[in-house]
Design a protein around this motif. Structure first.
Motif, short mmCIF file in Angstrom:
data_model
loop_
_atom_site.label_atom_id
_atom_site.label_comp_id
_atom_site.label_asym_id
_atom_site.label_seq_id
_atom_site.Cartn_x
_atom_site.Cartn_y
_atom_site.Cartn_z
N VAL A 136 92.24 23.14 25.20
CA VAL A 136 93.64 23.37 25.56
C VAL A 136 93.68 23.56 27.07
N VAL A 137 94.41 22.69 27.75
CA VAL A 137 94.58 22.77 29.19
C VAL A 137 95.99 23.27 29.47
N ASP A 138 96.13 24.25 30.37
CA ASP A 138 97.44 24.73 30.79
C ASP A 138 97.44 24.85 32.32
N LYS A 139 98.52 25.34 32.88
CA LYS A 139 98.64 25.31 34.34
C LYS A 139 97.65 26.24 35.05
N THR A 140 97.05 27.17 34.33
CA THR A 140 96.08 28.06 34.96
C THR A 140 94.72 27.40 35.14
N THR A 141 94.52 26.26 34.51
CA THR A 141 93.22 25.61 34.58
C THR A 141 93.22 24.35 35.43
N VAL A 142 94.34 24.09 36.14
CA VAL A 142 94.43 22.89 36.97
C VAL A 142 94.88 23.27 38.38
N ALA A 143 94.55 22.39 39.31
CA ALA A 143 94.96 22.60 40.69
C ALA A 143 96.37 22.08 40.94
N GLU A 144 96.73 21.01 40.24
CA GLU A 144 98.05 20.38 40.42
C GLU A 144 98.67 20.12 39.06
N VAL A 145 99.99 20.29 38.97
CA VAL A 145 100.69 20.02 37.72
C VAL A 145 101.02 18.54 37.61
N LYS A 146 101.36 18.11 36.41
CA LYS A 146 101.78 16.72 36.21
C LYS A 146 103.02 16.44 37.06
N PRO A 147 103.19 15.21 37.54
CA PRO A 147 102.49 13.97 37.16
C PRO A 147 101.12 13.74 37.80
N ASP A 148 100.60 14.71 38.55
CA ASP A 148 99.23 14.60 39.02
C ASP A 148 98.30 14.45 37.80
N PRO A 149 97.24 13.64 37.92
CA PRO A 149 96.34 13.41 36.77
C PRO A 149 95.33 14.52 36.54
N ASP A 150 95.35 15.59 37.32
CA ASP A 150 94.32 16.63 37.25
C ASP A 150 94.13 17.18 35.84
N ALA A 151 95.24 17.44 35.13
CA ALA A 151 95.14 18.03 33.78
C ALA A 151 94.33 17.14 32.85
N TYR A 152 94.58 15.83 32.91
CA TYR A 152 93.85 14.92 32.04
C TYR A 152 92.38 14.81 32.45
N ARG A 153 92.12 14.85 33.73
CA ARG A 153 90.73 14.79 34.18
C ARG A 153 89.96 16.03 33.74
N VAL A 154 90.62 17.18 33.81
CA VAL A 154 89.99 18.42 33.33
C VAL A 154 89.69 18.31 31.83
N ALA A 155 90.64 17.76 31.07
CA ALA A 155 90.46 17.64 29.62
C ALA A 155 89.32 16.68 29.29
N VAL A 156 89.30 15.53 29.94
CA VAL A 156 88.26 14.54 29.66
C VAL A 156 86.88 15.10 30.00
N ASP A 157 86.78 15.74 31.16
CA ASP A 157 85.49 16.33 31.56
C ASP A 157 85.08 17.44 30.59
N GLY A 158 86.05 18.29 30.20
CA GLY A 158 85.75 19.39 29.31
C GLY A 158 85.30 18.93 27.93
N LEU A 159 85.80 17.79 27.50
CA LEU A 159 85.42 17.25 26.20
C LEU A 159 84.14 16.41 26.27
N GLY A 160 83.72 16.10 27.49
CA GLY A 160 82.53 15.26 27.65
C GLY A 160 82.79 13.83 27.23
N GLU A 161 84.02 13.36 27.44
CA GLU A 161 84.39 12.01 27.03
C GLU A 161 84.64 11.12 28.25
N ASN A 162 84.85 9.84 27.98
CA ASN A 162 85.28 8.89 29.00
C ASN A 162 86.77 8.64 28.85
N ALA A 163 87.46 8.49 29.96
CA ALA A 163 88.90 8.26 29.91
C ALA A 163 89.24 7.04 29.06
N ALA A 164 88.41 6.02 29.12
CA ALA A 164 88.67 4.79 28.38
C ALA A 164 88.62 4.99 26.87
#
Length: 222
Positions: A136-164
């Motif tokens: 679960v990603v929320d605004k306390t775990t990101v540097a920038e809010v959407k539409p910045d992609p930071d939230a999704y990058r944090v999620a992908v890295d945290g899950l150990g997945e590839n964006a694709a």
């Protein structure tokens, strides 16, 4: 492995009108003679961030307000409404979560709202909780809010997945832009107040989630 990423609390339950009501009630509490109509509010939802929305609106009227304070009040009122009004999962959400689990997909909730709002929404469900998601990603775990992609990058890295290998579900234009900027395929699932937005960057726009279709997309079979 594939990950299915729900991009906002309003992809799980359509809270948009409760949000608008909370804004208007907050304005009244702060002595502001503002009342956002549904049409007016819908036009504002092309961007993310409630405090910024308040500040922009004040600026357009030549007024100075403490946008952070007004937004804090709005958030408190919104959480009270979630607890008292009752909400239902949006069409297909529960079946999609179940299908994702059956296929061994990881699940994420990737939002830039407050953790209190996330908790209030999930506490309103019987069938979903924070434990339903691998991250679960929320605004306390990101540097920038959407539409910045930071939230999704944090999620992908945290899950150990590839964006694709991920697929996002978003209900607003800024969310779709965020997912796309993170190189994640996105299905637009507009809520009642964002349905008129430009979702051309999404791979599809739907009015209900079809778990079989999402599985096919996630597995690259369509």
């Amino acid at each position: 492995m594939t990950a299915l990423l729900f991009g906002s609390i309003s992809t799980l339950a359509d809270t948009s009108e409760l949000q608008r009501r909370a804004f208007n009630d907050a304005f009244a509490e702060h002595g502001l003679d503002w009342n956002w109509s549904r049409e007016e509010y819908s036009e504002m939802l092309t961007s993310n961030g409630g405090a910024a929305r308040i500040a922009d609106y004040a600026s357009s009227r030549g007024q100075e307000v403490d946008s952070a304070a007004v937004h804090s009040t709005k958030s408190e009122l919104f959480r009270k409404l979630l607890a008292t009004e009752g909400i239902e999962p949006r069409p297909g959400v529960l079946d999609t979560v179940a299908a994702a689990r059956d296929h061994g997909f990881k699940l994420g909730l990737v939002t830039t709202t407050s953790p209190d709002n996330v908790s209030a929404l999930l506490d309103s469900f019987e069938e979903l909780s924070a434990a339903s998601f691998d991250i679960v990603v929320d605004k306390t775990t990101v540097a920038e809010v959407k539409p910045d992609p930071d939230a999704y990058r944090v999620a992908v890295d945290g899950l150990g997945e590839n964006a694709a290998d991920c697929i996002a579900i978003e209900d607003n234009v800024g969310g779709v832009e965020s997912a796309s900027a993170a190189s994640i395929r996105c299905v637009a699932f507009p809520n009642s107040n964002t349905v008129g937005g430009d979702f051309s960057a999404a791979v599809a726009t739907v009015d209900r989630l079809d778990p079989d279709q999402l599985v096919r997309w996630a597995e690259g079979r369509e």
